[in-house]
Design an enzyme around this catalytic site. Structure first.
Site, mmCIF file in Angstrom:
data_model
loop_
_atom_site.group_PDB
_atom_site.id
_atom_site.type_symbol
_atom_site.label_atom_id
_atom_site.label_comp_id
_atom_site.label_asym_id
_atom_site.label_seq_id
_atom_site.Cartn_x
_atom_site.Cartn_y
_atom_site.Cartn_z
ATOM 1 C CD GLU A 299 3.378 4.682 15.495
ATOM 2 O OE1 GLU A 299 2.548 3.782 15.388
ATOM 3 O OE2 GLU A 299 4.262 4.891 14.649
ATOM 4 C CG ASP A 303 6.380 7.083 14.100
ATOM 5 O OD1 ASP A 303 6.440 5.903 13.711
ATOM 6 O OD2 ASP A 303 5.313 7.630 14.434
ATOM 7 C CB SER A 517 3.538 2.253 12.505
ATOM 8 O OG SER A 517 2.451 2.789 13.119
ATOM 9 C CB ILE A 560 5.704 -4.655 -4.650
ATOM 10 C CG1 ILE A 560 6.745 -3.682 -4.091
ATOM 11 C CG2 ILE A 560 5.591 -5.917 -3.789
ATOM 12 C CD1 ILE A 560 8.166 -4.204 -4.038
ATOM 13 C CG ASP A 580 -0.229 -3.446 -6.272
ATOM 14 O OD1 ASP A 580 -0.267 -3.228 -5.046
ATOM 15 O OD2 ASP A 580 0.851 -3.685 -6.877
#
Ligand SMILES: *[C@@H]1O[C@H](CO)[C@@H](O)[C@H](O)[C@H]1NC(C)=O
Ligand SMILES: *[C@@H]1O[C@H](CO)[C@@H](O)[C@H](O)[C@H]1NC(C)=O
Ligand SMILES: *[C@@H]1O[C@H](CO)[C@@H](O)[C@H](O)[C@H]1NC(C)=O
Ligand SMILES: *[C@@H]1O[C@H](CO)[C@@H](O)[C@H](O)[C@H]1NC(C)=O
Ligand SMILES: *[C@@H]1O[C@H](CO)[C@@H](O)[C@H](O)[C@H]1NC(C)=O
Length: 598
Positions: A299, A303, A517, A560, A580
Site C-alpha cells: 500500500e 501510494d 487505493s 464515465i 453516479d
C-alpha cells in the site's frame, strides 16, 4: 423479588439510592454488541487504556460557514484559507468545559501533567488502568473476541458520566468502538506478478471517442506515462520552487521503501531517478520507518510511487502513524486501538504548513466507527480543508457492500442488533469534507466493479452535491433498493480515477496492484499539479475541493457511463451520464481543469 433485583442490578440501585444531584451518573453512549463479537472474559484491572476525551468544539458551525465560503469558487472569499490560530480559536472548547472536565479528572487523582492535549485543547488523552476508567465511567470492561478474525478488544457496551458533565464531554473512546482495527485495511484489491517488461506487442495506440490517444499497453498496465496520457497532462512541467507540497498517510506499519521508489523512478520517471528524488518521512505517535526491503508495504509503495511520481518535483512527505494491533490477552500491552485518524489529525493540525494535497488509502466500514467518533474525525478533516489542504480518500473496494468474506459476520448485515441487510458505505469516504475517489479500469475508461459507492448513514447530503445526486436518484427506477440505502445521505464517490493494473515496485520486483487505493493517490497527484498551476499565477491552493468540483470544475471531468458496482447480492448502481454512485463526476481531464482553476 426486590432483593434479587438488587443483586442483579447493583448499578441501577446505586443510582436510585443517591439523592438526585450533579454527581449522579447518566448513560452517555450505549450500543448492542456488534455482530461477531462476544465476551471472552473480564478485562485485567491493571490493563492500560489510552483514553481519548472529546470536549465540544465551541464554534464548529462558524468554522463550517467559513469553510463553505472559502471553498466556493463563486464567493468573494474563495481561497482565503484560515490560519492555524483562526481554526484553533473556532474549535477550542469553552472554558467552562475545560474546567469541569479538569475538576472531574482531578477528583480521580489525575493531574494536568498526565494529560495530552490537541492543539486546540478539544481532545484530551490519558493513559490509565481499566480499574480507574471503570470507576470514572461507571462501567465494566471486558475482553471481547471476534468470531471471524479471532481478534481481541477491551471494550464495554455502554458508559456513563456525571449528569453535569454531559454537556462538557462529547465522547470518550475506547469504550463502545468495536471496529476490527486490524481490518482498518488498505484497500488493495489484488496483487499479482507483473511481467518484468511492459508488453506493448507493437500494438497501435488506443484512441477513445473523444480523440484521446494512449499507448496500447495502458489498457492493462498503468504507468505514470499512461496516467498523464489518459488524463491529458502530457508535457506539463510542475515547479519545485513555488511552495507546493503533497503528502501520503500511512497506517498499520506500512513502510514506504526508498530504494523501491528509486527503482520505480528509473522505470517510469527518469527525471526523478536522475536526481535520486525522495520523500520526507514523518513519524506520528511513534510510527516506524523500516527500510528493510522485505518489510516494504504494498500500500505505502503504491501510494508514494504514484502520487509522488505524478507530481515530481513537488515536495513530498510520507506520514507513518502508529496504531497497535488489537489487544493480546495475557500480555500487558497498553490499549491503543482507537481508529488512528485522530492521532494523525492532532499531529497535522499542529503543523504550521501541512502538505496541500494529501491522500489516504485506508478505510473502514462506516458502521464499525461509532457515529459520534466519525463526526469528530470528520470535523478534523474540515479543519484541515479550511487550512487550504485538499484531502482525497479511497472510496472502498466492495462496490455498494463491504466485501466482507467472513462467514461469521457476512456481507452487508447491520451492526445494530437488528441484522438487517443494508449497503455499507466506507469511512472516511463518507465524511462530506473529504474528496472520495472511486475506481475505473481500462481505456476507454469504464467503472471498475469494486468501486466503492453509495450513501452515508451518518452524514446528511451536503448542499454542494444536491443537484448532482438528485439528478442521479431521479433516474433510478422507482423503489430501487428501497430500505438498503439512505437517499438523503452524503453520496460517494465524488470523482474517480484508474484503479487496476498499477505497475508498482515492491522489494525490487514489479507488481500489478489494483484497488481504489490506487485511485486516491492518483487524484491527489493531479490536485498537486493543479495547485502548481495556481501558484504560478499567484493564486492560493485549492483547499477543500468538493464545492468547486460540483460547480465550476464539473466540466473538467470525463463522464464515465459504463459499468456498475455490485455488492450485497445486488447488481449495485450503474455508471450513468452525469454524477453516479460508482464513479462520481468522472475522471480528471487535467488540461481542462487547469484552465478552469487558473
Ligand atoms: C482492454 O482490455 C479489455 C480486457 O482485457 C479488453 O476487453 C478490451 O478489448 C481492451 N481494449 C482495447 C482497446 O484493447
Ligand atoms: C544517486 O544515487 C546513486 C546511487 O547511490 C549515486 O551513484 C548517484 O551519484 C546519485 N545521484 C545524484 C544526482 O545524487
Ligand atoms: C528484514 O525483515 C525480515 C523479515 O522480518 C527479517 O527476517 C530480516 O532479518 C530483516 N533484515 C534486517 C537487515 O533487519
Ligand atoms: C443477529 O445475529 C446474531 C449473530 O448471528 C444473533 O445472535 C442475533 O440473535 C441476531 N439478532 C436478530 C434480531 O436476529
Ligand atoms: C442498471 O442498468 C440496467 C440496464 O440498463 C437496468 O436494467 C437496471 O435497472 C439499472 N440499475 C439501476 C440500479 O439503475
Amino acid at each position: 423479588m426486590w432483593v434479587s433485583l438488587v443483586s442483579l442490578l447493583p448499578l441501577l440501585v446505586v443510582a436510585f439510592a443517591l439523592p438526585s444531584s450533579d454527581s449522579e451518573h447518566k448513560v452517555k453512549e450505549l450500543v448492542v454488541p456488534p455482530r461477531g463479537w462476544s465476551i471472552h472474559g473480564p478485562a485485567p484491572l491493571d490493563h492500560l487504556i489510552k483514553l481519548r476525551i472529546a470536549l465540544p468544539q465551541s464554534n464548529f458551525q462558524a468554522l463550517e460557514d467559513h469553510l463553505y465560503e472559502i471553498s466556493d469558487p463563486y464567493h468573494e472569499r474563495y481561497g482565503a484559507h484560515l490560519s492555524k490560530e483562526d481554526i484553533e480559536e473556532l474549535v477550542a472548547p469553552r472554558p467552562e468545559s475545560v474546567d469541569a472536565v479538569a475538576q472531574w479528572l482531578h477528583s480521580h487523582g489525575i493531574q494536568d501533567e498526565d494529560m495530552g492535549r490537541s492543539p486546540a485543547g478539544d481532545w484530551l488523552t490519558l493513559r490509565i488502568p481499566v480499574a480507574l476508567v471503570e470507576k470514572m465511567l461507571d462501567t465494566k470492561y471486558h475482553v471481547w473476541k471476534h468470531a471471524g478474525s479471532g481478534d481481541y478488544l477491551v471494550r464495554t457496551t455502554s458508559y456513563s458520566l456525571p449528569k453535569s458533565l454531559h454537556e462538557h464531554i462529547e465522547l470518550i473512546q475506547p469504550t463502545t468502538m468495536f471496529g476490527a482495527f486490524k481490518k482498518l485495511k488498505s484497500t488493495i484489491h489484488s496483487i499479482s506478478e507483473a511481467d518484468a517488461t511492459i508488453q506493448t506487442q507493437n500494438l497501435r495506440p488506443i484512441v477513445d471517442a473523444a480523440g484521446v490517444t494512449v499507448d496500447a499497453s495502458c489498457n492493462t498496465t498503468i504507468t505514470i506515462t499512461c496516467l498523464k496520457e489518459i488524463y491529458n497532462a502530457v508535457g506539463y512541467t510542475p515547479s519545485a520552487t513555488v511552495g507546493n507540497s503533497v503528502g501520503i498517510t500511512g497506517y498499520l506499519e506500512e513502510n514506504a521503501n526508498r530504494a523501491d521508489l528509486q527503482t520505480f523512478y528509473a522505470d517510469q520517471v527518469p527525471a526523478a531517478a536522475a536526481v535520486n528524488s525522495t520523500f520526507k518521512f514523518i513519524s506520528v505517535a511513534g510510527g516506524l520507518d523500516s527500510q528493510n526491503s522485505s518489510l516494504a508495504g504494498g500500500e505505502a509503495n503504491l501510494d508514494v510511487q504514484f502520487a509522488f511520481g505524478l507530481s515530481f518535483p513537488i515536495a513530498s512527505t510520507f506520514y507513518s502513524t502508529a496504531g497497535r494491533p488489537p489487544f493480546i490477552p495475557d500480555i500487558g500491552t497498553p490499549e491503543d486501538t482507537n481508529e488512528p485518524y485522530t492521532d494523525w489529525l492532532d499531529f497535522i493540525l499542529s503543523h504550521p504548513s501541512p502538505p496541500l494535497a494529501i491522500s489516504t488509502s485506508y478505510g473502514d466500514d462506516e458502521q464499525t466507527v461509532p457515529e459520534s467518533f466519525a463526526k469528530r474525525a470528520c470535523a478534523g478533516f474540515a479543519q484541515l480543508g479550511a487550512r487550504g489542504v485538499s484531502l482525497t480518500v479511497s472510496s472502498g473496494d466492495g462496490g455498494v457492500g463491504d466485501g466482507d468474506p467472513d462467514p461469521a459476520t457476512q456481507e452487508c448485515i447491520t451492526n445494530d442488533g437488528l441484522n438487517r441487510t443494508r449497503f455499507i458505505p466506507g469511512f472516511p469516504a463518507s465524511c462530506p469534507f473529504v474528496t472520495a475517489v472511486g475506481g475505473t479500469i481500462h481505456f476507454p475508461e469504464q467503472a471498475v466493479d469494486f468501486s466503492g459507492g453509495g450513501f452515508s448513514d451518518y452524514f446528511a447530503r451536503p448542499s454542494y452535491q444536491d443537484a448532482a445526486v438528485k439528478g442521479f436518484l431521479s433516474k433510478l427506477p422507482k423503489g430501487t433498493y428501497s430500505g438498503l440505502f439512505n437517499p438523503n445521505g452524503r453520496a460517494i464517490p465524488d470523482v474517480s480515477a484508474q484503479s487496476d493494473f498499477f505497475r508498482v515496485f515492491i522489494a525490487g520486483t514489479p507488481r500489478s496492484i489494483g484497488g481504489t487505493s490506487a485511485s486516491s493517490p492518483t487524484f491527489a497527484g493531479f490536485v498537486a499539479l493543479l495547485n502548481d498551476g495556481r501558484f504560478k499565477k499567484g493564486l492560493p491552493s485549492l483547499g477543500f475541493l468538493n464545492p468547486l468540483l460540483y460547480s465550476k470544475a464539473a466540466s473538467g471531468f470525463n463522464d464515465i457511463t459504463v459499468g456498475s458496482n455490485p455488492g450485497c447480492g445486488t447488481p449495485g448502481f450503474n455508471a450513468t451520464k452525469g454524477w453516479d454512485a460508482v464513479t462520481g463526476l468522472g475522471t480528471p481531464n487535467f488540461a481542462k481543469l487547469l484552465a478552469l482553476v487558473t
